[in-house]
Design an enzyme around this catalytic site. Structure first.
Site, PDB file in Angstrom:
ATOM      1  N   ARG A   1       0.864  -1.182   0.000  1.00 18.78           N
ATOM      2  CA  ARG A   1       0.000   0.000   0.000  1.00 18.78           C
ATOM      3  C   ARG A   1       0.892   1.222   0.000  1.00 18.78           C
ATOM      4  O   ARG A   1       1.739   1.378   0.880  1.00 18.78           O
ATOM      5  CB  ARG A   1      -0.906   0.003   1.237  1.00 18.78           C
ATOM      6  CG  ARG A   1      -1.617   1.316   1.516  1.00 18.78           C
ATOM      7  CD  ARG A   1      -2.730   1.589   0.560  1.00 18.78           C
ATOM      8  NE  ARG A   1      -3.377   2.881   0.847  1.00 18.78           N
ATOM      9  CZ  ARG A   1      -4.048   3.580  -0.018  1.00 18.78           C
ATOM     10  NH1 ARG A   1      -4.206   3.117  -1.248  1.00 18.78           N
ATOM     11  NH2 ARG A   1      -4.594   4.725   0.300  1.00 18.78           N
TER      12      ARG A   1
ATOM     13  N   CYS B   1      -2.136  11.943   5.170  1.00 21.00           N
ATOM     14  CA  CYS B   1      -3.346  12.736   5.367  1.00 21.00           C
ATOM     15  C   CYS B   1      -3.515  12.933   6.867  1.00 21.00           C
ATOM     16  O   CYS B   1      -4.161  12.129   7.534  1.00 21.00           O
ATOM     17  CB  CYS B   1      -4.565  12.032   4.767  1.00 21.00           C
ATOM     18  SG  CYS B   1      -6.121  12.920   5.074  1.00 21.00           S
TER      19      CYS B   1
ATOM     20  N   GLN C   1      -8.785   3.913   4.839  1.00 18.31           N
ATOM     21  CA  GLN C   1      -7.911   3.173   3.927  1.00 18.31           C
ATOM     22  C   GLN C   1      -6.629   2.745   4.644  1.00 18.31           C
ATOM     23  O   GLN C   1      -6.167   1.614   4.475  1.00 18.31           O
ATOM     24  CB  GLN C   1      -7.564   4.016   2.704  1.00 18.31           C
ATOM     25  CG  GLN C   1      -8.691   4.173   1.721  1.00 18.31           C
ATOM     26  CD  GLN C   1      -8.232   4.850   0.436  1.00 18.31           C
ATOM     27  OE1 GLN C   1      -7.047   4.936   0.136  1.00 18.31           O
ATOM     28  NE2 GLN C   1      -9.192   5.333  -0.326  1.00 18.31           N
TER      29      GLN C   1
ATOM     30  N   GLY D   1      -1.960  16.330   1.396  1.00 21.87           N
ATOM     31  CA  GLY D   1      -2.912  17.060   0.554  1.00 21.87           C
ATOM     32  C   GLY D   1      -2.618  16.936  -0.930  1.00 21.87           C
ATOM     33  O   GLY D   1      -2.675  17.928  -1.647  1.00 21.87           O
TER      34      GLY D   1
ATOM     35  N   ASP E   1      -3.707  16.927  -8.684  1.00 20.85           N
ATOM     36  CA  ASP E   1      -2.856  16.024  -7.906  1.00 20.85           C
ATOM     37  C   ASP E   1      -1.403  16.360  -8.202  1.00 20.85           C
ATOM     38  O   ASP E   1      -0.928  16.172  -9.318  1.00 20.85           O
ATOM     39  CB  ASP E   1      -3.164  14.571  -8.275  1.00 20.85           C
ATOM     40  CG  ASP E   1      -2.525  13.566  -7.346  1.00 20.85           C
ATOM     41  OD1 ASP E   1      -1.545  13.903  -6.653  1.00 20.85           O
ATOM     42  OD2 ASP E   1      -3.008  12.414  -7.320  1.00 20.85           O
TER      43      ASP E   1
ATOM     44  N   ARG F   1       1.271  15.052  -6.581  1.00 25.61           N
ATOM     45  CA  ARG F   1       2.184  14.036  -6.064  1.00 25.61           C
ATOM     46  C   ARG F   1       3.120  13.476  -7.133  1.00 25.61           C
ATOM     47  O   ARG F   1       2.765  13.406  -8.305  1.00 25.61           O
ATOM     48  CB  ARG F   1       1.405  12.866  -5.452  1.00 25.61           C
ATOM     49  CG  ARG F   1       0.722  13.229  -4.157  1.00 25.61           C
ATOM     50  CD  ARG F   1      -0.128  12.109  -3.667  1.00 25.61           C
ATOM     51  NE  ARG F   1      -1.299  11.954  -4.546  1.00 25.61           N
ATOM     52  CZ  ARG F   1      -2.303  11.144  -4.291  1.00 25.61           C
ATOM     53  NH1 ARG F   1      -2.312  10.395  -3.211  1.00 25.61           N
ATOM     54  NH2 ARG F   1      -3.316  11.068  -5.125  1.00 25.61           N
TER      55      ARG F   1
END
Length: 189
Positions: free
Chosen positions: A47, A52, A68, A90, A123, A125
């Site tokens: 994972r 967050c 999650q 975020g 996004d 990331r």
């Protein structure tokens, strides 16, 4: 990646079981974590969990992040594998901007629109450190626990044998958020 500082490995007892933990500090100064079971299967469940604070630590129900995280830790403890705690709060706009995005959401913007209003893409990331961590542990193939197709695409050099979904029951506070993730970000919900 260059200039990665790597910690020693330590035990981390949790309510899910005892994991091993190792930290990775990237060239930007962000510190990411790998939590993993004592023995990693040949094809571990992995994972990649994006940080967050509001959902993971404060129990916010505006998102599905905390649920999650807990689902993943429970499954990984049982089946064997790794959780990479990806420190890009975020969707990598940072905590201050995330709170500003929350304020815009309070005014009716969805999560994507709020990011755009603040001058960010939906996004922000990146996943280079994730690939570095997986290579550090010599993980060449895995079962990826995700709903996010961008995470699947980001692991180009790693064989993803299977995508395992994370199904979280929506609540009145995150129903529209999950709808936006599905419709505008392509999440497989």
């Amino acid at each position: 990646m260059k200039n990665i500082e790597i910690s020693q490995i330590a035990a981390l007892p949790t309510k899910y079981g005892t994991f091993r933990i190792q930290a990775f500090k990237d060239g930007l100064g962000k510190e990411h974590l790998a939590l993993f079971t004592e023995s990693l299967p040949d094809t571990p469940i992995v994972r990649v969990h994006s940080e967050c604070l509001t959902g993971d630590a404060l129990g916010s129900v505006k998102c599905d992040c905390g649920e999650q995280l807990h689902f993943a830790l429970e499954l990984i403890a049982k089946e064997g594998g790794m959780l990479i705690y990806h420190r890009q709060e975020g969707r990598n706009i940072g905590l201050l901007n995330k709170v500003n995005a929350y304020a815009l959401q309070d005014k009716g913007y969805n999560t994507v629109e709020a990011n755009h209003q603040l001058g960010f893409s939906a996004d922000e990331r990146t996943y280079e450190i994730v690939e570095f961590i997986l290579n550090h542990f010599d993980i060449k193939k895995l079962k990826l626990l995700t709903n996010n197709p961008k995470k699947i695409e980001s692991l180009g050099s790693i064989e993803i044998v299977e995508r395992l979904p994370i199904q979280i029951i929506p609540n009145p506070y995150n129903k529209e958020y999950l709808k936006t993730k599905k419709e505008q970000l392509g999440h497989l919900l």
